[in-house]
Write an enzyme that holds these catalytic residues in place. Structure first.
Site, PDB file in Angstrom:
ATOM      1  N   GLU A 201     -10.681  -0.518  -2.747  1.00 46.09           N
ATOM      2  CA  GLU A 201     -10.725   0.731  -1.994  1.00 46.09           C
ATOM      3  C   GLU A 201     -11.427   1.847  -2.749  1.00 46.09           C
ATOM      4  O   GLU A 201     -11.119   2.108  -3.916  1.00 46.09           O
ATOM      5  CB  GLU A 201      -9.308   1.196  -1.638  1.00 46.09           C
ATOM      6  CG  GLU A 201      -8.667   0.395  -0.520  1.00 46.09           C
ATOM      7  CD  GLU A 201      -7.511   1.148   0.112  1.00 46.09           C
ATOM      8  OE1 GLU A 201      -7.695   2.334   0.480  1.00 46.09           O
ATOM      9  OE2 GLU A 201      -6.425   0.562   0.241  1.00 46.09           O
ATOM     10  N   ARG A 202     -12.360   2.508  -2.071  1.00 43.79           N
ATOM     11  CA  ARG A 202     -12.958   3.711  -2.622  1.00 43.79           C
ATOM     12  C   ARG A 202     -11.877   4.795  -2.694  1.00 43.79           C
ATOM     13  O   ARG A 202     -10.928   4.792  -1.918  1.00 43.79           O
ATOM     14  CB  ARG A 202     -14.127   4.199  -1.757  1.00 43.79           C
ATOM     15  CG  ARG A 202     -13.702   4.678  -0.388  1.00 43.79           C
ATOM     16  CD  ARG A 202     -14.827   5.338   0.379  1.00 43.79           C
ATOM     17  NE  ARG A 202     -14.323   5.932   1.628  1.00 43.79           N
ATOM     18  CZ  ARG A 202     -15.042   6.667   2.447  1.00 43.79           C
ATOM     19  NH1 ARG A 202     -16.303   6.914   2.176  1.00 43.79           N
ATOM     20  NH2 ARG A 202     -14.515   7.155   3.549  1.00 43.79           N
TER      21      ARG A 202
ATOM     22  N   CYS B 299      -4.781  -3.035   2.749  1.00 44.03           N
ATOM     23  CA  CYS B 299      -5.556  -1.931   3.327  1.00 44.03           C
ATOM     24  C   CYS B 299      -5.585  -2.121   4.839  1.00 44.03           C
ATOM     25  O   CYS B 299      -6.141  -3.107   5.332  1.00 44.03           O
ATOM     26  CB  CYS B 299      -6.971  -1.916   2.760  1.00 44.03           C
ATOM     27  SG  CYS B 299      -8.051  -0.680   3.522  1.00 44.03           S
ATOM     28  N   GLY B 300      -4.977  -1.186   5.573  1.00 44.48           N
ATOM     29  CA  GLY B 300      -4.860  -1.336   7.018  1.00 44.48           C
ATOM     30  C   GLY B 300      -6.177  -1.319   7.757  1.00 44.48           C
ATOM     31  O   GLY B 300      -6.438  -2.159   8.623  1.00 44.48           O
ATOM     32  N   THR B 301      -7.041  -0.341   7.434  1.00 42.48           N
ATOM     33  CA  THR B 301      -8.352  -0.311   8.089  1.00 42.48           C
ATOM     34  C   THR B 301      -9.204  -1.492   7.637  1.00 42.48           C
ATOM     35  O   THR B 301     -10.075  -1.953   8.375  1.00 42.48           O
ATOM     36  CB  THR B 301      -9.083   1.018   7.807  1.00 42.48           C
ATOM     37  OG1 THR B 301      -9.165   1.231   6.390  1.00 42.48           O
ATOM     38  CG2 THR B 301      -8.391   2.194   8.477  1.00 42.48           C
TER      39      THR B 301
ATOM     40  N   CYS C  32      -6.473   6.108   7.120  1.00 36.32           N
ATOM     41  CA  CYS C  32      -5.790   5.040   6.379  1.00 36.32           C
ATOM     42  C   CYS C  32      -4.816   4.371   7.342  1.00 36.32           C
ATOM     43  O   CYS C  32      -3.887   5.014   7.847  1.00 36.32           O
ATOM     44  CB  CYS C  32      -5.050   5.638   5.177  1.00 36.32           C
ATOM     45  SG  CYS C  32      -4.065   4.440   4.260  1.00 36.32           S
ATOM     46  N   GLY C  33      -5.022   3.088   7.616  1.00 36.60           N
ATOM     47  CA  GLY C  33      -4.209   2.389   8.600  1.00 36.60           C
ATOM     48  C   GLY C  33      -2.764   2.214   8.174  1.00 36.60           C
ATOM     49  O   GLY C  33      -1.826   2.515   8.930  1.00 36.60           O
ATOM     50  N   ASN C  34      -2.539   1.713   6.961  1.00 36.73           N
ATOM     51  CA  ASN C  34      -1.172   1.573   6.473  1.00 36.73           C
ATOM     52  C   ASN C  34      -0.519   2.936   6.285  1.00 36.73           C
ATOM     53  O   ASN C  34       0.678   3.107   6.525  1.00 36.73           O
ATOM     54  CB  ASN C  34      -1.147   0.783   5.163  1.00 36.73           C
ATOM     55  CG  ASN C  34      -1.391  -0.695   5.367  1.00 36.73           C
ATOM     56  OD1 ASN C  34      -1.037  -1.260   6.401  1.00 36.73           O
ATOM     57  ND2 ASN C  34      -2.001  -1.336   4.389  1.00 36.73           N
TER      58      ASN C  34
ATOM     59  N   ASN D 215      -6.945  10.653  -0.899  1.00 42.45           N
ATOM     60  CA  ASN D 215      -7.072   9.486  -1.753  1.00 42.45           C
ATOM     61  C   ASN D 215      -6.397   9.735  -3.096  1.00 42.45           C
ATOM     62  O   ASN D 215      -6.084  10.870  -3.454  1.00 42.45           O
ATOM     63  CB  ASN D 215      -8.550   9.152  -1.981  1.00 42.45           C
ATOM     64  CG  ASN D 215      -9.223   8.612  -0.752  1.00 42.45           C
ATOM     65  OD1 ASN D 215      -8.666   7.789  -0.035  1.00 42.45           O
ATOM     66  ND2 ASN D 215     -10.438   9.073  -0.483  1.00 42.45           N
TER      67      ASN D 215
ATOM     68  N   ASN E  67       0.889  -1.165   0.000  1.00 37.78           N
ATOM     69  CA  ASN E  67       0.000   0.000   0.000  1.00 37.78           C
ATOM     70  C   ASN E  67       0.929   1.217   0.000  1.00 37.78           C
ATOM     71  O   ASN E  67       1.606   1.484   0.988  1.00 37.78           O
ATOM     72  CB  ASN E  67      -0.837  -0.040   1.267  1.00 37.78           C
ATOM     73  CG  ASN E  67      -2.163   0.673   1.170  1.00 37.78           C
ATOM     74  OD1 ASN E  67      -2.862   0.771   2.166  1.00 37.78           O
ATOM     75  ND2 ASN E  67      -2.557   1.176   0.015  1.00 37.78           N
TER      76      ASN E  67
END
Length: 263
Positions: free
Chosen positions: A188-189, A198-200, A74-76, A65, A13
């Site tokens: 991912e949107r 995707c972290g989340t 965004c987690g990552n 984004n 990511n």
């Protein structure tokens, strides 16, 4: 405008990062950020982050984004910006920063960053699947052979379903390997495509497929871009807290680019 940028990735990511503590990049437009994230006409990334100053915190994380619009958590990205902060001289044993969904804590150990995610009140059922918000909205669907799934096609169907089209939703397809291990692929949107991780999203998947009714859980998760770990507590009322996302955050390269004012 000349932009000094840094490229980071967390399990594939990837993100463009810039130090905006002096406010030099605050006027970047949606179109400029979109072009920077374009993989053919720009630097190329799943998103862009500006590291800024915020009183009471080590820094502020402002996330965009790939379509150029300001995004949710965004987690990552959160893990990568912590590594970036460390690399540019913000040296801490434990970080406290502010993002779109509120305050976060993080720790760093070499290339591994552990990020504390927001508490989650619960999981909503949607037909046979699940919907929850882990800093960004996520749809979670079980699949028995996720590596042979057309994630772009199937994810797009759900993301643009009439119930989700207006605000958008991230779509996760999850295969359960065993009670402590999952495989996750995510549409991912904002990117409007599958990302390598995707972290989340993996956090959402871990919470949905928790293996203890209550108490501590730890789940290893495989993504296309690498491996992550999510650990958390589940309360008797179905809420989740003390949620930590752990994995690599790696600096790839740095550079400079001139951004035309008419971009």
């Amino acid at each position: 405008m000349n932009l000094t940028f840094y490229k980071y990735q967390g399990t594939g990511n990837d993100f463009i990062l810039a130090d905006n503590r002096n406010g030099n990049y605050s006027q970047l437009t949606v179109e400029q950020i979109k072009k920077l994230c374009d993989r053919r006409f720009g630097i190329g990334a799943d998103g862009m982050m500006l590291l800024g100053e915020q009183e009471g915190y080590d820094f502020e994380m402002l996330y965009f984004n790939a379509d150029g619009n300001e995004g949710s958590m965004c987690g990552n990205g959160g893990r990568c910006i912590v590594r970036f902060a460390n690399d540019i001289g913000i040296k801490k044993n434990e970080y406290h920063f502010i993002a779109a969904d509120g305050p976060h804590e993080a720790t760093i150990d070499g290339e591994t960053v552990s990020l504390k995610m927001k508490d989650v009140e619960g999981i909503r059922r949607y037909k046979t699947d699940s919907v929850l918000n882990t800093g960004s909205p996520h749809y979670v669907q079980l699949d028995t052979d996720v590596m042979h799934l057309d994630v772009f096609k199937e994810g797009q169907k759900i993301r643009y379903n009439k119930d989700f089209a207006e605000e958008g939703i991230n779509v996760n397809f999850v295969q359960v390997k065993n009670e402590d291990s999952l495989i996750v692929r995510t549409y991912e949107r904002g990117v409007e495509n599958e990302t390598y991780s995707c972290g989340t999203g993996v956090t959402a998947a871990a919470l949905v497929f928790h293996h203890n009714d209550n108490g501590f859980n730890a789940v290893d998760i495989e993504t296309i871009g690498g491996n992550l770990n999510v650990r958390y507590n589940r309360e008797i009322d179905g809420s989740f807290n003390n949620i930590w996302l752990k994995g690599p955050a790696i600096r790839v390269f740095e550079g400079a680019i001139n951004i035309a004012d008419n971009d």
